[in-house]
Write a protein that holds these residues in place. Structure first.
Motif, PDB file in Angstrom:
ATOM      1  N   VAL A 176     -11.923   2.940   1.431  1.00  0.00           N
ATOM      2  CA  VAL A 176     -11.223   3.786   2.398  1.00  0.00           C
ATOM      3  C   VAL A 176     -12.049   5.057   2.587  1.00  0.00           C
ATOM      4  O   VAL A 176     -12.365   5.743   1.612  1.00  0.00           O
ATOM      5  CB  VAL A 176      -9.801   4.150   1.913  1.00  0.00           C
ATOM      6  N   GLY A 177     -12.406   5.381   3.807  1.00  0.00           N
ATOM      7  CA  GLY A 177     -13.213   6.571   4.054  1.00  0.00           C
ATOM      8  C   GLY A 177     -12.991   7.119   5.447  1.00  0.00           C
ATOM      9  O   GLY A 177     -12.375   6.470   6.294  1.00  0.00           O
ATOM     10  N   LEU A 191     -13.683  -5.085   2.365  1.00  0.00           N
ATOM     11  CA  LEU A 191     -12.750  -4.596   3.383  1.00  0.00           C
ATOM     12  C   LEU A 191     -12.982  -3.107   3.576  1.00  0.00           C
ATOM     13  O   LEU A 191     -12.840  -2.330   2.636  1.00  0.00           O
ATOM     14  CB  LEU A 191     -11.302  -4.855   2.963  1.00  0.00           C
ATOM     15  N   GLY A 192     -13.362  -2.718   4.766  1.00  0.00           N
ATOM     16  CA  GLY A 192     -13.558  -1.305   5.079  1.00  0.00           C
ATOM     17  C   GLY A 192     -12.401  -0.786   5.899  1.00  0.00           C
ATOM     18  O   GLY A 192     -12.078  -1.349   6.944  1.00  0.00           O
ATOM     19  N   ALA A 205     -17.974   1.491  11.505  1.00  0.00           N
ATOM     20  CA  ALA A 205     -18.455   0.689  10.370  1.00  0.00           C
ATOM     21  C   ALA A 205     -17.341  -0.064   9.655  1.00  0.00           C
ATOM     22  O   ALA A 205     -17.620  -0.975   8.878  1.00  0.00           O
ATOM     23  CB  ALA A 205     -19.184   1.591   9.375  1.00  0.00           C
ATOM     24  N   SER A 206     -16.102   0.291   9.908  1.00  0.00           N
ATOM     25  CA  SER A 206     -14.981  -0.295   9.163  1.00  0.00           C
ATOM     26  C   SER A 206     -14.503  -1.604   9.787  1.00  0.00           C
ATOM     27  O   SER A 206     -14.838  -1.937  10.922  1.00  0.00           O
ATOM     28  CB  SER A 206     -13.823   0.697   9.102  1.00  0.00           C
ATOM     29  N   ASP A 207     -13.708  -2.339   9.011  1.00  0.00           N
ATOM     30  CA  ASP A 207     -13.076  -3.563   9.515  1.00  0.00           C
ATOM     31  C   ASP A 207     -11.708  -3.271  10.114  1.00  0.00           C
ATOM     32  O   ASP A 207     -11.228  -4.005  10.972  1.00  0.00           O
ATOM     33  CB  ASP A 207     -12.903  -4.566   8.365  1.00  0.00           C
ATOM     34  N   LEU A 208     -11.083  -2.214   9.632  1.00  0.00           N
ATOM     35  CA  LEU A 208      -9.715  -1.888  10.044  1.00  0.00           C
ATOM     36  C   LEU A 208      -9.585  -0.378  10.162  1.00  0.00           C
ATOM     37  O   LEU A 208     -10.056   0.360   9.296  1.00  0.00           O
ATOM     38  CB  LEU A 208      -8.725  -2.413   8.999  1.00  0.00           C
ATOM     39  N   GLY A 213      -3.792   9.595   9.477  1.00  0.00           N
ATOM     40  CA  GLY A 213      -4.644  10.033   8.388  1.00  0.00           C
ATOM     41  C   GLY A 213      -3.892  10.183   7.086  1.00  0.00           C
ATOM     42  O   GLY A 213      -4.122  11.130   6.329  1.00  0.00           O
ATOM     43  N   ASP A 214      -2.995   9.252   6.804  1.00  0.00           N
ATOM     44  CA  ASP A 214      -2.166   9.290   5.607  1.00  0.00           C
ATOM     45  C   ASP A 214      -2.576   8.131   4.711  1.00  0.00           C
ATOM     46  O   ASP A 214      -2.546   6.960   5.126  1.00  0.00           O
ATOM     47  CB  ASP A 214      -0.690   9.166   6.000  1.00  0.00           C
ATOM     48  N   LEU A 215      -2.933   8.433   3.455  1.00  0.00           N
ATOM     49  CA  LEU A 215      -3.396   7.400   2.538  1.00  0.00           C
ATOM     50  C   LEU A 215      -2.331   6.351   2.261  1.00  0.00           C
ATOM     51  O   LEU A 215      -2.645   5.200   1.953  1.00  0.00           O
ATOM     52  CB  LEU A 215      -3.850   8.042   1.225  1.00  0.00           C
ATOM     53  N   LYS A 216      -1.050   6.716   2.394  1.00  0.00           N
ATOM     54  CA  LYS A 216       0.026   5.757   2.140  1.00  0.00           C
ATOM     55  C   LYS A 216      -0.026   4.602   3.134  1.00  0.00           C
ATOM     56  O   LYS A 216       0.469   3.510   2.846  1.00  0.00           O
ATOM     57  CB  LYS A 216       1.382   6.449   2.219  1.00  0.00           C
ATOM     58  N   VAL A 217      -0.620   4.838   4.294  1.00  0.00           N
ATOM     59  CA  VAL A 217      -0.735   3.773   5.287  1.00  0.00           C
ATOM     60  C   VAL A 217      -1.633   2.659   4.760  1.00  0.00           C
ATOM     61  O   VAL A 217      -1.494   1.491   5.150  1.00  0.00           O
ATOM     62  CB  VAL A 217      -1.284   4.338   6.620  1.00  0.00           C
ATOM     63  N   THR A 218      -2.556   3.003   3.868  1.00  0.00           N
ATOM     64  CA  THR A 218      -3.437   1.987   3.276  1.00  0.00           C
ATOM     65  C   THR A 218      -2.620   0.935   2.535  1.00  0.00           C
ATOM     66  O   THR A 218      -2.835  -0.270   2.693  1.00  0.00           O
ATOM     67  CB  THR A 218      -4.433   2.642   2.313  1.00  0.00           C
TER      68      THR A 218
END
Length: 282
Positions: A176-177, A191-192, A205-208, A213-218
């Motif tokens: 996650v970046g 998985l990016g 560069a990511s796949d998704l 911008g909330d980490l909980k969405v990950t």
């Protein structure tokens, strides 16, 4: 002058630390307009360089100055060490071949980050903090959010090496970046995931891409993906089982074509209806 020139150069960078410096400069200079830099260059993992009002300005890690042949005075080195000891990310400002000052940026953890890490653990995942920040800052953030494994002071290419090393250990790696420095690692990971509030390079560069911008969405994205995969498997099991059971009956003439057609329509409706349950995912 340190704030004004540093803010001017950093304003052209998308890096979160650079944006913090630019915002801090604008705030402390009473909203004054920062000058526009010329010949701006982003040095991955080290800082930025640009020409402002005829001055060659460098803002970044001490190594950026060392590579340019600019010595770091003892008082600047002491200020740098003090800022890092306080858990801040420190950058050095120099222009015209001389170090002029040190700026400290407090790395505030977003609300809900600790809860997001806890949710990732609950999903059976092992969270790892991978950052270019100094060790003191990284360890402080890791303790606050509940992460045990930390890789600090890594260059962009080193992030790729860490991802490859984890993959070599047999792990499936999700990265996650949101920054330019994360792009290579995002592309290398299995998985990016890029934050929608991040840079274009990271998103590309990511796949998704996570819109918020909330980490909980990950964690939500991973749970939704697992639910989707389970639904697909369920649909395939039903479809194959249904046809395997009906084919012998049809071959032996025990299944009326009208009934068979209605049964196939029912099968399709079942698969679609079962898939539509995903719309209620929360």
């Amino acid at each position: 002058d340190v704030l004004r020139l540093a803010g001017a150069v950093e304003h052209s960078s998308e890096h979160p630390i650079a944006q913090a410096v630019a915002a801090g400069a604008t705030e402390r200079l009473d909203g004054a307009t920062l000058p526009t830099p010329e010949d701006f260059t982003n040095v991955p993992g080290l800082g930025v360089r640009g020409t402002v009002e005829g001055h060659t300005v460098l803002v970044g890690r001490p190594r950026l100055l060392a590579d340019a042949g600019i010595p770091l005075p003892q008082e600047s080195a002491a200020a740098l060490a003090e800022a890092e000891a306080q858990g801040r990310t420190a950058v050095v400002v120099a222009w015209d071949g001389e170090a002029r000052g040190v700026l400290g940026v407090a790395d505030a953890v977003k609300d809900g980050s600790a809860d997001a890490v806890a949710e990732l653990r609950a999903l059976g995942l092992r969270p790892v903090l991978l950052t270019g920040d100094n060790r003191a800052v990284a360890d402080a953030v890791a303790r606050e959010v509940g992460i045990d494994e930390v890789y600090a002071e890594v260059m962009p290419e080193d992030k790729v090496d860490v991802v490859k090393r984890l993959q070599a250990e047999g792990r499936s790696v999700a990265m996650v970046g949101d920054g330019v420095n994360d792009a290579a690692a995002l592309a290398t990971a299995d998985l990016g995931l890029a934050m929608g509030t991040g840079t274009d390079a990271a998103i590309e560069a990511s796949d998704l891409t996570l819109v918020r911008g909330d980490l909980k969405v990950t964690a939500d994205a991973i749970r939704l993906s697992r639910r989707t995969l389970a639904t697909i498997r369920g649909n395939l099991f039903w479809a194959f089982g249904y046809n395997v059971a009906a084919l012998p009956l049809a071959a032996s003439g025990l299944l009326n074509p009208m009934i068979a057609g209605a049964a196939m329509a029912f099968s399709s409706m079942f698969v679609v209806t079962n898939s539509l349950r995903l719309r209620a995912f929360t």
